[in-house]
Scaffold this active site. Structure first.
Site, PDB file in Angstrom:
ATOM      1  N   SER A   1       0.796  -1.223   0.000  1.00 46.04           N
ATOM      2  CA  SER A   1       0.000   0.000   0.000  1.00 46.04           C
ATOM      3  C   SER A   1       0.831   1.277   0.000  1.00 46.04           C
ATOM      4  O   SER A   1       0.368   2.300  -0.477  1.00 46.04           O
ATOM      5  CB  SER A   1      -0.940  -0.001   1.202  1.00 46.04           C
ATOM      6  OG  SER A   1      -0.189  -0.115   2.389  1.00 46.04           O
TER       7      SER A   1
ATOM      8  N   HIS B   1      -5.306  -4.429  -1.912  1.00 49.03           N
ATOM      9  CA  HIS B   1      -5.064  -3.294  -2.815  1.00 49.03           C
ATOM     10  C   HIS B   1      -4.993  -3.725  -4.284  1.00 49.03           C
ATOM     11  O   HIS B   1      -4.608  -2.935  -5.132  1.00 49.03           O
ATOM     12  CB  HIS B   1      -3.779  -2.559  -2.433  1.00 49.03           C
ATOM     13  CG  HIS B   1      -3.970  -1.537  -1.356  1.00 49.03           C
ATOM     14  ND1 HIS B   1      -4.616  -0.333  -1.566  1.00 49.03           N
ATOM     15  CD2 HIS B   1      -3.633  -1.542  -0.048  1.00 49.03           C
ATOM     16  CE1 HIS B   1      -4.640   0.352  -0.440  1.00 49.03           C
ATOM     17  NE2 HIS B   1      -4.056  -0.350   0.498  1.00 49.03           N
TER      18      HIS B   1
ATOM     19  N   LYS C   1     -12.326  -1.651  -0.761  1.00 53.36           N
ATOM     20  CA  LYS C   1     -11.489  -0.845  -1.662  1.00 53.36           C
ATOM     21  C   LYS C   1     -12.087  -0.894  -3.080  1.00 53.36           C
ATOM     22  O   LYS C   1     -13.159  -0.351  -3.293  1.00 53.36           O
ATOM     23  CB  LYS C   1     -10.041  -1.319  -1.574  1.00 53.36           C
ATOM     24  CG  LYS C   1      -9.463  -1.035  -0.183  1.00 53.36           C
ATOM     25  CD  LYS C   1      -7.973  -1.225  -0.052  1.00 53.36           C
ATOM     26  CE  LYS C   1      -7.461  -0.676   1.264  1.00 53.36           C
ATOM     27  NZ  LYS C   1      -7.153  -1.688   2.270  1.00 53.36           N
TER      28      LYS C   1
HETATM   29  C1  LIG Z   1      -7.120  -2.055   3.689  1.00 52.20           C
HETATM   30  C2  LIG Z   1      -6.402  -3.281   4.004  1.00 52.20           C
HETATM   31  C3  LIG Z   1      -6.877  -4.158   4.987  1.00 52.20           C
HETATM   32  C4  LIG Z   1      -8.078  -3.847   5.840  1.00 52.20           C
HETATM   33  O1  LIG Z   1      -9.247  -4.009   5.117  1.00 52.20           O
HETATM   34  P1  LIG Z   1     -10.640  -3.701   5.849  1.00 52.20           P
HETATM   35  O2  LIG Z   1     -11.623  -4.529   5.124  1.00 52.20           O
HETATM   36  O3  LIG Z   1     -10.855  -2.240   5.696  1.00 52.20           O
HETATM   37  O4  LIG Z   1     -10.491  -4.092   7.272  1.00 52.20           O
HETATM   38  C5  LIG Z   1      -6.187  -5.331   5.190  1.00 52.20           C
HETATM   39  N1  LIG Z   1      -5.086  -5.628   4.485  1.00 52.20           N
HETATM   40  C6  LIG Z   1      -4.587  -4.799   3.548  1.00 52.20           C
HETATM   41  C7  LIG Z   1      -3.354  -5.170   2.783  1.00 52.20           C
HETATM   42  C8  LIG Z   1      -5.227  -3.593   3.288  1.00 52.20           C
HETATM   43  O5  LIG Z   1      -4.732  -2.758   2.377  1.00 52.20           O
END
Ligand SMILES: *Cc1c(COP(=O)(O)O)cnc(C)c1O
Length: 415
Positions: A190, A218, A249
């Site tokens: 990220s 991501h 996302k």
């Molecule tokens: C955003 C993210 C999460 C968390 O996801 P949520 O569903 O918002 O809890 C977990 N792992 C990674 C790699 C992320 O980028």
């Protein structure tokens, strides 16, 4: 103990320290649906400003897509607002099972289990599967939720240097005496916007008899020719033992996460994963919205293709304008500024120019690697990106950092 003034002061002091160190996170209020153009109050209470959003995880622009909103409305009509139960008591509807089936199909795995979030998926999955006889070997840049999940698991905790395959191989050799080895990585990272070397990781795991775990939060929805994720990009669909990902996302942006992969491992999660067993079921509205998202992106690759074009344009334009960016394939494009204060000043000036992007610095990224992280979306039109580019160039000129080397920028601003 009562919440005495002494106790209150203890926390007030800690919060003041955060502010003094410039680490205090100020909330901003978006007064509109999530989109490429939003109205923002920053700081909260100040006048609203219309800006182009360059920092959402809304990769496919589906967060307020009319068809997704309509599907969610229909879900509300037909399946109600909430389930008032965890999954295994009376919280599983037909649509939850349907979404798990559709995710399995989309990700190319054997089975899928929904969690309230991917944070919860990562918190529960390791403990449900591994024991003290096993070892987890994680890339050193994995997401915070994986680190927390590993802490909750009794298996031995080890790591390898970011994307360093020689180091991973050493660790795999070192742990040949364990019952099970699990190699753990993010698919797309990220902060740097790079992809894990999944083809190499799979090869090493086959050679040293280890399981592969990928958090593709991501990447799911847009990486790979049909957007299935990092495993599709590297041609290793079917070879990843566990994929975790988020619905928060690219896949609609609401909430919810899942563990997808080998059917026995998914079943272990259904039996034992604590966030699945002890936290409320994903709301029907979100399930229906997510089903529509999968429907849209399974029919056409239009959105991931547009995102790819936007990303290529943005990476190329910033580079030609003289910025230093981190190379990569993802829609996460970090613009390197190296100095923490410069990253904050730069973001503030961008905001004045109507561009919303956030500056990151230590401890979110390593010391001396402060940056503005930009994120592209299929909701961006060319005129958005052109306006954003003009703003970046204007602010870049102001700070005299265009066509300068890393060394020259550090000489001007420090690290
Ligand atoms: C955003 C993210 C999460 C968390 O996801 P949520 O569903 O918002 O809890 C977990 N792992 C990674 C790699 C992320 O980028």
């Amino acid at each position: 103990m009562a919440y005495s003034n002494e106790v209150r002061n203890l926390f007030t002091e800690q919060l003041e320290e955060l502010k003094a160190a410039g680490l205090f996170k100020e909330e901003r209020a978006i007064c509109a649906p999530q989109d490429s153009e939003i109205e923002v109050e920053f700081p909260i209470g100040s006048q609203k400003k219309k800006v182009i959003n360059m920092c959402a995880n809304n990769y496919l622009g589906l967060s307020s897509h009319p068809d997704v909103v309509k599907a969610a409305h229909d879900g509300l009509e037909h399946r109600g607002y909430g389930m008032s139960s965890v999954r295994f008591i009376c919280g599983t509807q037909d649509i939850h099972k349907e979404l798990e089936r559709k995710l399995t199909e989309f990700l190319g795995t054997e089975d899928t289990i929904l969690f309230p979030s991917c944070m919860d998926a990562n918190a529960g999955v390791f403990e449900a599967i591994l024991t003290e006889q096993d070892v987890m070997i994680a890339d050193r840049l994995v997401h915070a939720s994986i680190i927390d999940g590993m802490r909750l698991c009794k298996a031995q905790n080890d790591s390898f240097k970011h994307s360093d395959m020689a180091h991973l191989e050493q660790k795999l050799q070192l742990h040949q005496d364990k019952r099970l080895r699990m190699v753990i990585t993010d698919g797309a990272f990220s902060m740097d916007g790079d992809l894990a070397k999944l083809d190499k990781i799979v090869e090493l795991c086959e050679k040293y008899n280890a399981m592969v775990f990928v958090d593709d939060s991501h990447a799911s929805g847009y990486i790979g020719k049909t957007g299935r994720g990092t495993h599709e990009h590297f041609g290793v669909v079917g070879k990843i033992d566990i994929i975790t990902t988020t619905l928060g996302k690219a896949l609609g942006g609401a909430s919810g996460g899942c563990v997808s992969g080998r059917k026995e491992l998914v079943e272990m999660c259904r039996q034992k994963a604590r966030p699945y067993l002890f936290s409320n079921t994903v709301a029907p509205v979100i399930v229906e919205g997510a089903l529509k998202v999968l429907d849209i992106i399974s029919k056409t690759t239009e959105r991931r293709d547009k995102l790819e074009r936007n990303t290529i344009f943005w990476r190329k334009s910033l580079t030609e304008a003289g910025f230093i960016i981190k190379e990569g394939e993802t829609a996460i494009v970090p613009v390197m500024l190296f100095n923490a204060k410069l990253s904050q000043d730069f973001a503030k000036d961008l905001y004045e120019e109507g561009i919303y992007a956030v500056g990151f610095f230590f401890p979110v990224v390593p010391k001396g690697q402060a940056r503005i992280r930009t994120q592209l979306s299929a909701a961006h039109e060319m005129h958005h990106l052109e306006k954003a580019l003009d703003a970046f160039i204007k602010v870049g000129k102001k700070y005299n950092i265009l066509h300068k080397s890393k060394q020259e920028i550090i000489e001007m601003y420090g690290q």
